[in-house]
Design an enzyme around this catalytic site. Sequence first.
Site, mmCIF file in Angstrom:
data_model
loop_
_atom_site.group_PDB
_atom_site.id
_atom_site.type_symbol
_atom_site.label_atom_id
_atom_site.label_comp_id
_atom_site.label_asym_id
_atom_site.label_seq_id
_atom_site.Cartn_x
_atom_site.Cartn_y
_atom_site.Cartn_z
ATOM 1 N N SER A 243 -50.026 3.624 -32.202
ATOM 2 C CA SER A 243 -50.904 3.248 -31.091
ATOM 3 C C SER A 243 -50.209 3.174 -29.740
ATOM 4 O O SER A 243 -50.874 3.076 -28.712
ATOM 5 C CB SER A 243 -51.555 1.897 -31.383
ATOM 6 O OG SER A 243 -52.652 1.678 -30.550
ATOM 7 N N LYS A 246 -51.339 5.260 -26.736
ATOM 8 C CA LYS A 246 -52.337 4.869 -25.738
ATOM 9 C C LYS A 246 -51.724 4.661 -24.347
ATOM 10 O O LYS A 246 -52.427 4.798 -23.339
ATOM 11 C CB LYS A 246 -53.072 3.606 -26.192
ATOM 12 C CG LYS A 246 -53.945 3.810 -27.427
ATOM 13 C CD LYS A 246 -54.685 2.530 -27.798
ATOM 14 C CE LYS A 246 -55.624 2.734 -28.979
ATOM 15 N NZ LYS A 246 -54.916 2.826 -30.269
ATOM 16 N N SER A 437 -56.447 -2.346 -28.157
ATOM 17 C CA SER A 437 -56.021 -1.177 -28.932
ATOM 18 C C SER A 437 -57.240 -0.470 -29.520
ATOM 19 O O SER A 437 -57.297 -0.160 -30.702
ATOM 20 C CB SER A 437 -55.040 -1.569 -30.042
ATOM 21 O OG SER A 437 -54.294 -0.445 -30.452
#
Length: 606
Positions: A243, A246, A437
């Site tokens: 993640s 991002k 997230s």
Amino acid sequence: MGREDSHYRPDEAAGGGTNQPPAKPATGRVPVPDARQLRAQFPMPPAGSSAPTSGPPAVPNRGVNGNAADPTSPASAPTSPAPGPGAAQPPELAEQTQDLTTGAGPEAGQRATLAPERPSGSAPVPSRPATRRRLPLVLAAVLVLVLVTVGLVVVRPGPVGRWLGDGDAGSATAETVEPAPVAVLAAADVGAPMPSTEGLRAVLDPLVGDAALGGRVNVAVVDALTGQALFDRGGGEGTVPASVTKLLTAVTVLAARGPGYRIPTRAVAGAEPGEVVIVGGGDPTLTAGAKGFYPGAASLEDLANQTRAALGGTEPTRVVVDSSLYPGPVYGPGWDDDIPTGGYGAAVTALMLDGARKDPKAGQGWAERVPQPDLTAGRAFARLLGVPENTVRRGTAPAAPPEATGTAAVTTEPGAELGVVQSPPLVRLVDIMISESDNIVGEALARQVALARDEPGSYAGAGAAMTEVVSELGLPADGLTLADGSGLSRKNLISPALLTKALALAASPDRPELAGVFGGLPVGGWSGTLSDRYGSTPGTAAGAGVVRAKTGTLTRVHAIAGVVTTAEGRLLTFAVLTDQVSPDGMEPARAALDRIAAALATCGCH
């Protein structure tokens, strides 16, 4: 499944199914600015303002130049946020302007109120006046209370005045002087000494060698002020980032679209009388009613009202769903088999409601998703128009008539615009993506990069466009492979050096539009995916309040990247990525990552 990424399975190899229970929702989200607040020289939210919070009050922040942070200067953003809903002005340009503060608390602009006590010696106010002669006493008591209240509101001694935006609240005279607020996040100081490479090696080498981090650990540390690389161990090697991807999605979409861009959802006249085509523009936050999962989202109810007004006396008879803006597969390459049904991923379509959640009232994190988000949205729109749901089908909108191009529809001729609603500004969506997230928002923003660079709005188009923007920004693209924008794909490869350089660029005054990347970064020991870290785990407490970072977790993959203020006040960017951890090693790996970031917070390191 990891709560921040959605996909950690300690008992299974990658690719297996899971019945993961709902994840604990992240707390302490930074509010995002309202679109109307977007002004200024740059299309970006100012950083550095403060608002009342549920935690300790903030002290005046100091920008990277060592002076008091200028609320209009993006460079001050990553330096010293206080855990409070930073209301600066607009990030996401809107999600709430981003000041780099984090934490739960009242929204920007919200006023603090104090309940006055009746001064000693004042006449009590009778519940019922017995005689007329007591009326003057009642009026006198009321007057005293009013004056006391006014005194509190006008004088506002101590931090109350600062919270409410007074220039110099301390100059007001008051009987009781409130104590000075306690600093929560350390301020960065341009004059602070920079750690040396040798000093960092002495501190970090033993921590990077922790067996809990597996067989491959790549690390980079950069001085945010100068952009100078201070520590590098495999920093240029592409590593599965999970993640942490991002962060790159945020930087590229802010550069390609700008913080104030809004994603439209349109309704146009169809080929037949009464036929209405709803055209998805890629807004993942769109909702059906007045209030959905995402704050400030555009509403189909509003779009339906505009459509009815534009149609005049013509009754709508059918709804056509045009989600052709996103060609290709709806699930990402390199996603584990259980992601589509695991509650953190979903089919990515150009038209959807509430991030494809089945229930817009679901909490943060895990949520059941609908299998065909575009048709689900089309049926909701049909209900609002009073059209039978069984008439909803996929199709494409007719080309706009020349006279209607770029203007509101004045006719119902095929292709004429009947209504349009718009998402919150992108900076607000960036804040949501990072602080929560949110994988679906991440995929939507990646496609906005593609559309801005005339690439197809697909996984492949997004990856190509993001790589192009990285090169345009002068960032190191060696080893970069992007298969999606959320980080769910195991085919993504990003180097720690790219992440640290991207964050340093966002912290500089050279690209003010990129400062929106910092507003949603969780604070160690305080908010988001770091709220329960940097506390009781040995060797991590020093990172509480001074580490702001995005985390990443897939089975065997653990990563963290963000900014940290050293004990001497120097602001650093850092990234630690590891992708060969034991499948059941999440907790030890996280602790090892946190010890590395906490060690940076204790520098020194000369």
